[in-house]
Structure formats: C-alpha cells, structure tokens
Write a protein that holds these residues in place. Structure first.
Motif, PDB file in Angstrom:
ATOM      1  N   GLU A  23      54.265  62.611  15.516  1.00 51.77           N
ATOM      2  CA  GLU A  23      55.354  63.532  15.852  1.00 51.77           C
ATOM      3  C   GLU A  23      56.709  62.833  15.787  1.00 51.77           C
ATOM      4  OE1 GLU A  23      52.671  63.060  17.916  1.00 51.77           O
ATOM      5  OE2 GLU A  23      51.576  64.863  17.333  1.00 51.77           O
ATOM      6  N   TYR A  26      57.835  62.791  12.166  1.00 51.54           N
ATOM      7  CA  TYR A  26      58.340  64.110  11.773  1.00 51.54           C
ATOM      8  C   TYR A  26      59.734  64.356  12.342  1.00 51.54           C
ATOM      9  CZ  TYR A  26      53.741  65.492   9.977  1.00 51.54           C
ATOM     10  OH  TYR A  26      52.578  65.584   9.259  1.00 51.54           O
ATOM     11  N   ARG A  29      62.306  62.318  10.495  1.00 52.58           N
ATOM     12  CA  ARG A  29      62.585  62.893   9.176  1.00 52.58           C
ATOM     13  C   ARG A  29      63.584  64.040   9.281  1.00 52.58           C
ATOM     14  NH1 ARG A  29      60.977  62.833   3.951  1.00 52.58           N
ATOM     15  NH2 ARG A  29      60.700  64.843   2.922  1.00 52.58           N
TER      16      ARG A  29
END
Length: 61
Positions: A23, A26, A29
């Motif tokens: 997580e 992510y 990103r």
C-alpha cells in the motif's frame, strides 16, 4: 522476491526488498515518489537496478 526471477520485479518483490507494505508503494506512486515503475497491462513492474539506484539516492540525500 520471486525465486529465480532475474527480470522485472512485481510490487510484492519491491515491497519485500524495501520492507514496506505494498500500500505504501501505491501511495508513493500517486504522489510521484518512490522507485520508477512501468505499467504492463494492469500490473506495475520495476527494474531491479532502478529500485536499487533509487534507494542509493535516498541514502545520499
């Protein structure tokens, strides 16, 4: 990391290498932080040397 995988790393491989939850990768990103990734279809893939280089840059900062 996947045994015998000398190619691209998955997000799980990178998370294991960096010892962070997937997580976190992510989230990074989304805010344009973290090691560079390429989208292959629906999946993120990472060049192992790019991940290692990113870690070295963070250590030098």
């Amino acid at each position: 990391m996947t045994a015998g995988n000398d190619g691209l790393w998955t997000i799980r491989d990178v998370a294991a290498y960096l010892r962070v939850p997937t997580e976190t990768l992510y989230r990074w990103r989304k805010v344009k932080y973290g090691p560079p990734a390429a989208r292959v279809g629906r999946h993120l893939r990472y060049e192992p040397e790019a991940v290692r280089s990113w870690v070295r840059e963070q250590a030098a900062a």
